[in-house]
Design a protein around this motif. Sequence first.
Motif, mmCIF file in Angstrom:
data_model
loop_
_atom_site.group_PDB
_atom_site.id
_atom_site.type_symbol
_atom_site.label_atom_id
_atom_site.label_comp_id
_atom_site.label_asym_id
_atom_site.label_seq_id
_atom_site.Cartn_x
_atom_site.Cartn_y
_atom_site.Cartn_z
ATOM 1 N N ALA A 46 -108.658 -105.690 69.415
ATOM 2 C CA ALA A 46 -108.618 -105.100 68.068
ATOM 3 C C ALA A 46 -109.824 -105.585 67.261
ATOM 4 O O ALA A 46 -110.095 -106.783 67.201
ATOM 5 N N LEU A 47 -110.530 -104.631 66.695
ATOM 6 C CA LEU A 47 -111.693 -104.930 65.850
ATOM 7 C C LEU A 47 -111.527 -104.207 64.525
ATOM 8 O O LEU A 47 -110.827 -103.187 64.461
ATOM 9 N N PRO A 48 -112.152 -104.702 63.467
ATOM 10 C CA PRO A 48 -112.174 -103.883 62.247
ATOM 11 C C PRO A 48 -112.928 -102.578 62.531
ATOM 12 O O PRO A 48 -113.831 -102.554 63.368
ATOM 13 N N GLY A 49 -112.526 -101.521 61.872
ATOM 14 C CA GLY A 49 -113.179 -100.232 62.096
ATOM 15 C C GLY A 49 -114.687 -100.349 61.989
ATOM 16 O O GLY A 49 -115.201 -101.054 61.120
ATOM 17 N N LEU A 50 -115.391 -99.663 62.907
ATOM 18 C CA LEU A 50 -116.850 -99.802 62.957
ATOM 19 C C LEU A 50 -117.505 -99.047 61.803
ATOM 20 O O LEU A 50 -116.986 -98.030 61.335
ATOM 21 N N VAL A 51 -118.642 -99.559 61.373
ATOM 22 C CA VAL A 51 -119.380 -98.978 60.255
ATOM 23 C C VAL A 51 -120.795 -98.664 60.740
ATOM 24 O O VAL A 51 -121.495 -99.561 61.222
ATOM 25 N N ASP A 52 -121.185 -97.401 60.630
ATOM 26 C CA ASP A 52 -122.527 -97.008 61.070
ATOM 27 C C ASP A 52 -123.420 -96.838 59.848
ATOM 28 O O ASP A 52 -123.104 -96.070 58.934
ATOM 29 N N LEU A 53 -124.537 -97.537 59.860
ATOM 30 C CA LEU A 53 -125.473 -97.436 58.736
ATOM 31 C C LEU A 53 -126.434 -96.264 58.889
ATOM 32 O O LEU A 53 -127.262 -96.035 58.001
ATOM 33 N N HIS A 54 -126.374 -95.554 60.012
ATOM 34 C CA HIS A 54 -127.446 -94.594 60.292
ATOM 35 C C HIS A 54 -126.928 -93.440 61.139
ATOM 36 O O HIS A 54 -126.895 -93.505 62.355
ATOM 37 N N THR A 55 -126.512 -92.367 60.470
ATOM 38 C CA THR A 55 -125.928 -91.219 61.151
ATOM 39 C C THR A 55 -126.557 -89.938 60.602
ATOM 40 O O THR A 55 -126.721 -89.818 59.388
ATOM 41 N N HIS A 56 -126.885 -89.033 61.472
ATOM 42 C CA HIS A 56 -127.349 -87.723 61.004
ATOM 43 C C HIS A 56 -126.216 -86.719 61.213
ATOM 44 O O HIS A 56 -125.840 -86.430 62.339
ATOM 45 N N LEU A 57 -125.690 -86.216 60.114
ATOM 46 C CA LEU A 57 -124.577 -85.260 60.197
ATOM 47 C C LEU A 57 -125.050 -83.820 60.017
ATOM 48 O O LEU A 57 -124.281 -82.886 60.191
ATOM 49 N N ARG A 58 -126.335 -83.652 59.653
ATOM 50 C CA ARG A 58 -127.010 -82.341 59.655
ATOM 51 C C ARG A 58 -126.522 -81.342 58.608
ATOM 52 O O ARG A 58 -127.137 -80.308 58.419
ATOM 53 N N GLU A 59 -125.395 -81.609 57.981
ATOM 54 C CA GLU A 59 -124.897 -80.698 56.955
ATOM 55 C C GLU A 59 -125.224 -81.277 55.576
ATOM 56 O O GLU A 59 -124.980 -82.469 55.366
ATOM 57 N N PRO A 60 -125.763 -80.495 54.672
ATOM 58 C CA PRO A 60 -126.020 -79.055 54.752
ATOM 59 C C PRO A 60 -127.315 -78.713 55.495
ATOM 60 O O PRO A 60 -128.212 -79.527 55.565
ATOM 61 N N GLY A 61 -127.353 -77.505 56.039
ATOM 62 C CA GLY A 61 -128.607 -76.951 56.547
ATOM 63 C C GLY A 61 -128.631 -76.671 58.038
ATOM 64 O O GLY A 61 -129.090 -75.621 58.451
ATOM 65 N N ARG A 62 -128.172 -77.619 58.856
ATOM 66 C CA ARG A 62 -128.222 -77.388 60.300
ATOM 67 C C ARG A 62 -126.814 -77.503 60.891
ATOM 68 O O ARG A 62 -126.553 -78.286 61.794
ATOM 69 N N GLU A 63 -125.955 -76.639 60.385
ATOM 70 C CA GLU A 63 -124.579 -76.673 60.849
ATOM 71 C C GLU A 63 -124.433 -76.192 62.290
ATOM 72 O O GLU A 63 -123.354 -76.272 62.871
ATOM 73 N N ASP A 64 -125.548 -75.671 62.872
ATOM 74 C CA ASP A 64 -125.491 -75.339 64.296
ATOM 75 C C ASP A 64 -125.564 -76.601 65.153
ATOM 76 O O ASP A 64 -125.118 -76.602 66.300
ATOM 77 N N ALA A 65 -126.125 -77.672 64.598
ATOM 78 C CA ALA A 65 -126.274 -78.918 65.363
ATOM 79 C C ALA A 65 -125.098 -79.861 65.137
ATOM 80 O O ALA A 65 -124.632 -80.521 66.069
ATOM 81 N N GLU A 66 -124.636 -79.936 63.893
ATOM 82 C CA GLU A 66 -123.527 -80.820 63.546
ATOM 83 C C GLU A 66 -123.054 -80.463 62.145
ATOM 84 O O GLU A 66 -123.826 -79.919 61.352
ATOM 85 N N THR A 67 -121.780 -80.744 61.902
ATOM 86 C CA THR A 67 -121.280 -80.646 60.530
ATOM 87 C C THR A 67 -120.705 -82.003 60.155
ATOM 88 O O THR A 67 -120.533 -82.871 61.018
ATOM 89 N N VAL A 68 -120.422 -82.166 58.895
ATOM 90 C CA VAL A 68 -119.793 -83.419 58.473
ATOM 91 C C VAL A 68 -118.481 -83.597 59.236
ATOM 92 O O VAL A 68 -118.166 -84.682 59.713
ATOM 93 N N GLU A 69 -117.746 -82.505 59.410
ATOM 94 C CA GLU A 69 -116.465 -82.630 60.111
ATOM 95 C C GLU A 69 -116.665 -82.985 61.588
ATOM 96 O O GLU A 69 -116.055 -83.931 62.096
ATOM 97 N N SER A 70 -117.532 -82.236 62.292
ATOM 98 C CA SER A 70 -117.689 -82.516 63.727
ATOM 99 C C SER A 70 -118.284 -83.900 63.949
ATOM 100 O O SER A 70 -117.862 -84.640 64.851
ATOM 101 N N GLY A 71 -119.222 -84.282 63.103
ATOM 102 C CA GLY A 71 -119.825 -85.597 63.253
ATOM 103 C C GLY A 71 -118.849 -86.715 62.953
ATOM 104 O O GLY A 71 -118.854 -87.759 63.610
ATOM 105 N N SER A 72 -117.965 -86.491 61.965
ATOM 106 C CA SER A 72 -117.024 -87.567 61.669
ATOM 107 C C SER A 72 -115.903 -87.616 62.705
ATOM 108 O O SER A 72 -115.334 -88.684 62.947
#
Lengths: 426, 317
Positions: A46-72
């Motif tokens: 068991a670990l505390p939930g991981l925290v990423d300081l550097h994520t590209h979610l591509r939304e808005p603009g490149r929803e063909d690559a990723e969205t906030v929902e799919s990335g999360s």
Amino acid sequence: MTTYLVTGASLLGSGSGDLLLADGHLGDPADAPPDAVRIDASGLVALPGLVDLHTHLREPGREDAETVESGSRAAARGGFTAVHAMANTEPVADTAGVVEQVWHLGQTAGYCDVRPVGAVTAGLTGQRLAELGAMADSAARVRVFSDDGVCVSDAVLMRRALEYVKAFDGVVAQHAQEPRLTEDAQMNEGTMSGVLGMQGWPAVAEEAIIARDCLLAGHVGSRLHICHVSTAGSVELIRWAKSKGWNVTAEVTPHHLLLTDELVASYDPIYKVNPPLRTADDVEALRAGLADGTIDCVATDHAPHPTEDKECEWAAAAMGMLGLETALSVVQAAMVDTGRLTWAEVADRMSVRPARIGRVSDQGQALETGSPANVVLVDPAATRAVEPADSASLSRNTPFRGMELPGAVVATFLHGRATVLDGKLQ
Amino acid sequence: MKSHLLSTGDLTKGDALRVLDTAAELRSLADRPIKKLPTLRGRTVVNLFFEDSTRTRISFEAAAKRLSADVINFSAKGSSVSKGESLKDTALTLEAMGADAVVIRHGSSGAPHRLASSGWVRSSVINAGDGTHEHPTQALLDAFTMRRHLGDLDGRRVAIVGDVLHSRVARSNALLLSTLGAEVTLVAPPTLLPVGVSSWPVATSYDLDAALEKTDVVMMLRVQRERMNAAFFPSAREYSRRYGLDDRRFARLPDHAIVMHPGPMNRGMEIAANVADSHRSVIVEQVTNGVAVRMAVLYLLLSGADTTEHAAGEPTA
């Protein structure tokens, strides 16, 4: 809200204990109500939930690559409960309006806390400061500012940004890449680039900016964070800056901890990334730097790209790799299974410290009564072959495809709610 | 040989000698009134040129036609490629047309490798020059030309002079000539030698005069004048003074030494006109030999691929 009683987990990799997740917080397991859902976590860490300081979610603009929902969703599968969404979207996240939109999209998706990163300069053009204060004061409460993808190369602008964010305890996260030294650069400059006939990307292009910015941060007394450190020389410079007592932090990506520029010999653009894959000596220095704390944290630089942007010749391909779903496994392979980090130290490098750098107060906390119930359960004994088609991301550009990696995320809890159970998204 | 020719580094000494010996047999055709063989009748060779290179394209075209192959020339300019078609779609199109070999020239290093390893095409891929990576058939024709004048290359000294950093010819020659036992010295200003060149199987020098006295071959590389704008050297005149093969340096060459250049030349820049036109220059012969060497490559890749009549020593897929 469902109450969970996690039993027999190895808390931070040592001993055996129970965790009660009730009403979004950790409680005393002795107080578990009879209707609590019991999760047998024997054999799991068991670990505390991981925290990423550097994520590209591509939304808005490149929803063909990723969205906030799919990335999360991908983040949750990787054991993350918070991600920092980089600003290089279209439009750029350089106003309160855009960062609030991204923040709201994250809330709506509900798979992890999405913390928008604000651009340092308007439009990422390096010409003038974006409205940093407005983004800091917005509902998104931005604390990390970065032009990631491009370097804030103008020394005066960088100095002013470092000074300005002090007013709201912000941090400037620098993408260290001297632009003139890396024009048309394709891969690490070294033996391989010479053989492969590719325009080289010298280590000094990264290190020169890091040296300058550390000096600037020391001079003005500001917080500086260095994104995706990739060279041995960078580790040395950061070690030196920390020895001066300056407020400098740094991250390394999973891929720079495991992969080298030898892979570029395939000319497969799946290995094309910024900063580029470096040599085995660099990988060794990065592992040592992460182990001794010179490098504060692991950050994924998760960078989704649609198939056509990788299914082409090298020079035409986009730079970047997926990372969220494989990060913990890569860290286990590179650092834990090699004896260089304990699980408690993994929690420090992947949750506690990145939360502190990003000033995320309800993440990266100890697994004790009263803490927010952000928890990940990992099966360190599992192994899996990475299959791109299995990804929750909309993109498939993982450089780890086909590799056997150790460890699997069994469950992720975000503020007490399961986002992943039995390895499956909820 | 393998089923593709992507890098001279992939060739064993045996592979390379087989190409050169086959080319020697085929070269005799050039002196006959009827220059054609029926060997590749019914096979299709596509010249896929994403960069302009009339010289290389017509050399491959002549080679394929002398072996009776059908030739399709596909030039990126004015085609669907200039309208944004991807390398993949172009490749799939050629595959659908039944190409047996794709001769590819591309501005991006590794594009032929990508074509060969991506699964987009089943045909043999021949690298006709990719970015600043390699140009294997140029190196083979250079080695062929050297052998005609000097015999066995084992222990022979070859100086390759000029913009090594950006030269696919230099890379392919360094690897091939080393495989064949020659001692290669790359001569260039420090700015035009790649980082990591110390790991190559060659010597390097910044001093052309020192390298010339004991060399059997001097190969001059084309140097683009525009390089001075990126500070690789101060001016064309200074480059020429320090690294050009002028009359004075030419006079100091050993008597048997030959002068080579892959073309196109910058007369007065890397090579003086008198030198290019001298009796020691084999530059025009290189072009003739290019056809024979490319015939040999096409023959070994294509005729060996699906026939069994070739006994031991023939190419394997």
